[in-house]
Design a protein around this motif. Structure first.
Motif, PDB file in Angstrom:
ATOM      1  N   ALA A 199      21.284 -58.438  22.587  1.00 47.72           N
ATOM      2  CA  ALA A 199      21.283 -57.861  24.148  1.00 47.72           C
ATOM      3  C   ALA A 199      19.839 -58.096  24.536  1.00 47.72           C
ATOM      4  O   ALA A 199      19.532 -58.459  25.598  1.00 47.72           O
ATOM      5  N   ALA A 200      19.028 -57.456  23.597  1.00 48.09           N
ATOM      6  CA  ALA A 200      17.720 -57.301  24.044  1.00 48.09           C
ATOM      7  C   ALA A 200      16.915 -58.761  24.171  1.00 48.09           C
ATOM      8  O   ALA A 200      16.134 -58.770  24.957  1.00 48.09           O
ATOM      9  N   SER A 201      17.518 -59.803  23.200  1.00 51.82           N
ATOM     10  CA  SER A 201      16.925 -61.004  23.578  1.00 51.82           C
ATOM     11  C   SER A 201      17.287 -61.686  24.678  1.00 51.82           C
ATOM     12  O   SER A 201      16.832 -62.779  24.959  1.00 51.82           O
ATOM     13  N   LEU A 202      18.526 -61.192  25.447  1.00 56.89           N
ATOM     14  CA  LEU A 202      18.803 -61.923  26.563  1.00 56.89           C
ATOM     15  C   LEU A 202      18.163 -61.597  27.881  1.00 56.89           C
ATOM     16  O   LEU A 202      18.610 -62.124  28.987  1.00 56.89           O
ATOM     17  N   VAL A 203      17.306 -60.436  27.701  1.00 54.91           N
ATOM     18  CA  VAL A 203      17.092 -59.926  28.953  1.00 54.91           C
ATOM     19  C   VAL A 203      15.425 -59.934  28.869  1.00 54.91           C
ATOM     20  O   VAL A 203      14.908 -59.983  27.759  1.00 54.91           O
ATOM     21  N   PRO A 204      14.537 -59.812  29.871  1.00 51.61           N
ATOM     22  CA  PRO A 204      13.148 -59.516  29.976  1.00 51.61           C
ATOM     23  C   PRO A 204      12.805 -58.292  29.057  1.00 51.61           C
ATOM     24  O   PRO A 204      13.623 -57.527  29.021  1.00 51.61           O
ATOM     25  N   HIS A 205      11.528 -58.203  28.494  1.00 50.62           N
ATOM     26  CA  HIS A 205      11.225 -57.326  27.721  1.00 50.62           C
ATOM     27  C   HIS A 205      11.478 -55.986  28.037  1.00 50.62           C
ATOM     28  O   HIS A 205      11.525 -54.844  27.426  1.00 50.62           O
ATOM     29  N   GLU A 206      10.823 -55.727  29.494  1.00 55.28           N
ATOM     30  CA  GLU A 206      10.806 -54.509  30.065  1.00 55.28           C
ATOM     31  C   GLU A 206      12.357 -53.869  30.268  1.00 55.28           C
ATOM     32  O   GLU A 206      12.346 -52.802  30.524  1.00 55.28           O
TER      33      GLU A 206
END
Length: 401
Positions: A123-130
């Motif tokens: 999930a974290a890899s699918l969205v911008p870092h922030e």
């Protein structure tokens, strides 16, 4: 490459459905503890071991799967975990004794931590870092929603049909999750740099162990109280057992609110938010026992004890991913392993004080002590991190000079 906004949302939604199934099975046992105890011929205190059995399955399964399956494509692995979860829950139909229920609950817990851990990294890899903490909170939001809808409905189902029925329903939801992941999630190959060795390398970092210890000790306090929420509300607050689903729903609403707030709290600092959350949990648990004698106040306290820990979990997940560096999958899975160690620890300590005859107000006091210890570990982590940064800054200034 980050997928389109809508595709990423649907992929995370698929994982959240799995979180809903996991949350329902993890917490419905607490709501049906008297029925399961009667059905398997044991005392309520002994039935608390069923909570611990599931938690121990998570503790064993999370690190083992994360390490062994380090090079397995993420999408296929997540589908496989949910398929195993579904079968383990359908097998509960054959369990009617203490030994068989303990075994079934242990097997059901094995995929839990790995699914949340690996799912959080995906999930974290699918969205911008922030937006990483917010994405993780969305998956855990499925767990939160389960406590608003899934757990109360499953509790009613267990009270009116059979205590087996809720677990079978969870198995069917898990099967639906497999289909959702297959349909909505983009291909997720394993990182070429991932291996058993690189995942295990994260365990060399002291901050990883401190973060895990925060979860184990600090979160155990909440489970010491919540594992026995049904007899606490009926004995201390005088609530009729048929209204227990509404209390569980109040807890779930608090969880949803906490997941929503978690991303905002993260903006003020991950570690700072962890320390503040644990301090508030300790204070709430310290007064829960006396407050539980007043029905409306007990329900408010249950709501708050759903809200504050739910702010804490995504913060802990993000903290582990940050300090683990190359071993994120293992660290993220270990977060749920440690939280369920906390689950087992809290349920066991609660059963100890109940067996000693201290009453249903005692488990929350045990929980308050554990939460205070968690604050101490978090403060130690912050101090060591500050010293490390100061030392690194000093070395850089010497090199520059």
């Amino acid at each position: 490459m980050i997928p389109s906004k809508h595709r990423a949302t649907y992929a995370i939604l698929a994982l959240a459905i799995g979180g809903f199934a996991i949350g329902t099975t993890e917490f419905v046992t607490m709501g049906l503890l008297p029925q399961i105890a009667a059905g398997t011929g044991v005392s309520i205190a002994t039935a608390g071991h069923y909570v611990s059995a599931y938690a121990l399955g998570v503790v064993v399964g999370a690190p083992l799967i994360a390490v062994v399956a380090a090079r397995v494509p993420r999408k296929g692995l997540l589908m496989g975990l949910m398929a195993f979860f579904a079968v383990a829950h359908l097998a509960i139909l054959a369990a009617n004794s203490y030994a068989t229920v303990m075994g079934a609950r242990f097997l059901a817990g094995i995929p839990h931590g790995a699914f949340f851990g690996i799912g959080s990294v995906v999930a974290a890899s699918l969205v911008p870092h922030e937006r990483r903490t917010a994405a993780v909170a969305m998956i855990l939001g499925g767990l939160a929603v389960s406590n608003v809808v899934g757990v109360p409905v499953a509790t009613v189902l267990g009270q009116r049909v059979s205590w087996h029925a809720p677990y079978v329903a969870v198995g069917l939801i898990a099967a639906l999750t497999v289909l959702a992941i297959a349909t909505w999630m983009p291909h997720q190959p394993a990182n070429g740099e991932e291996s058993m060795r690189t995942e295990l390398r994260a365990l060399r970092r002291p901050q990883v162990w401190l973060a895990l210890l925060i979860g184990t000790v600090g979160f155990g306090g909440m489970f010491a109280m919540y594992s026995y929420i049904t007899p606490t509300m009926t004995d201390l607050a005088g609530l009729d057992e048929r209204y227990i689903p509404w209390v569980l729903a109040a807890y779930g609403i608090g969880m949803v609110a906490g997941m929503v707030l978690s991303g905002r709290v993260a903006r003020y600092g991950i570690l700072r938010g962890i320390i503040a959350s644990l301090g508030l949990i300790a204070a709430l648990l310290a007064v829960f026992g006396p407050a539980a004698h007043v029905l409306w106040l007990a329900v408010v306290m249950v709501f708050l004890l759903g809200l504050v820990p739910s702010i804490l979990v995504p913060l802990l997940q993000t903290r582990l991913m940050d300090v683990a560096h190359e071993g994120q999958s293992l660290a993220a899975a270990l977060n749920h392993s440690t939280l369920n160690t906390a689950n087992a620890l809290g349920a066991w300590l609660g059963s100890v004080v109940l067996t000693l005859g201290w009453g249903y107000g005692a488990p929350s006091l045990v929980g308050a002590v554990l939460a205070v210890l968690g604050v101490g570990v978090a403060v130690l982590s912050a101090v060591l991190e500050r010293r490390t940064r100061t030392a690194v800054r000093g070395e850089q200034e010497l090199v520059a000079a």
